[in-house]
Design an enzyme around this catalytic site. Structure first.
Site, PDB file in Angstrom:
ATOM      1  N   SER A 155       0.892  -1.092   0.122  1.00  0.00           N
ATOM      2  CA  SER A 155      -0.211  -0.368   0.210  1.00  0.00           C
ATOM      3  C   SER A 155       0.964   1.689   0.132  1.00  0.00           C
ATOM      4  CB  SER A 155      -0.893   0.262   1.165  1.00  0.00           C
ATOM      5  OG  SER A 155      -0.165   0.013   2.307  1.00  0.00           O
ATOM      6  N   GLU A 162      10.825  -9.651  -3.399  1.00  0.00           N
ATOM      7  CA  GLU A 162      11.313  -8.657  -3.136  1.00  0.00           C
ATOM      8  C   GLU A 162      12.924  -9.046  -2.482  1.00  0.00           C
ATOM      9  OE1 GLU A 162       7.292  -6.626  -1.126  1.00  0.00           O
ATOM     10  OE2 GLU A 162       8.164  -8.184   0.388  1.00  0.00           O
TER      11      GLU A 162
END
Length: 221
Positions: free
Chosen positions: A32, A105
């Site tokens: 987000s 990631e």
């Protein structure tokens, strides 16, 4: 009207842009706060040759604002990798993977010269573990890995119905108090069937940007 938390995330994302001066290829994470960062990137996209994305979702968002998505194999090393975290300590150790992109990631963090992590102050903790630790696993090993994690004191729960961009499953491990993140990262990575663990301790953040309603604090662990 944006909530105070969303406003703080947007402010933190804007602060992350300051780390990109003189950089033409970046790594971009998932989540987000990263969504706010991508929105902010639109204003400086003319300065970038492209970005390496940690997920298919991020890649699509980057393309949508006109930033070329590059292959890490072609790029090699990324100057700056910008991402969020689900939990962080002031020492730069992180729990990541709430969005399910932990393996990519982790690869991007390892391949970057500087890892910039953006978090809301509510995610800054003294000891990692309140957030269930994501562990990406090979599907056939789900039951075996779950038993091994339980034997080590965790409460593993299958993120049922979710498949990573790599075609794997995720176990969220609850009930942990992670006082030695590096040791746990090494131990869990050694379980057969584990692809990656959402502990970023051996390669943690180089710069923490911690946002709240009053501004952005910068910590270099």
């Amino acid at each position: 009207m944006a909530s105070a938390v969303e406003t703080a995330k947007a402010r933190t994302a804007e602060a992350a842009l300051e780390t990109l001066r003189g950089v033409d290829v970046i790594g971009v994470g998932t989540g987000s706060t990263v969504h706010h960062f991508i929105t902010a990137l639109a204003g400086i996209k003319h300065r970038l040759d492209g970005a390496v994305a940690s997920s298919e979702d991020t890649a699509e968002k980057l393309r949508r604002i006109g930033i070329p998505v590059l292959d890490l194999n072609a790029v090699g090393t990324v100057a700056v990798y910008v991402d969020g975290a689900d939990e962080a300590t002031r020492h730069g150790a992180l729990i990541k993977g709430g969005g399910g992109a932990l393996t990519r990631e982790k690869i991007l963090a390892a391949a970057s010269r500087q890892f910039v992590c953006m978090i809301h102050r509510a995610k800054l903790v003294d000891v990692l573990g309140d957030f269930g630790l994501p562990v990406e696993i090979i599907p056939m090993a789900r039951s075996y890995v779950a038993r091994e994690l339980a034997r080590r004191g965790g409460d593993p729960r299958w993120r049922e119905g979710f498949v990573t961009d790599n075609g794997n499953y995720i176990l969220n491990v609850h009930g942990l108090s992670i006082v030695d993140p590096q040791a746990m990262e090494t131990e869990f990575n050694g379980i057969a069937g584990v692809v990656s663990v959402g502990l970023f301790a051996h390669r943690g953040a180089d710069l923490l940007l911690i946002g709240d309603e009053s501004g952005v604090e910068r910590i270099r662990p």
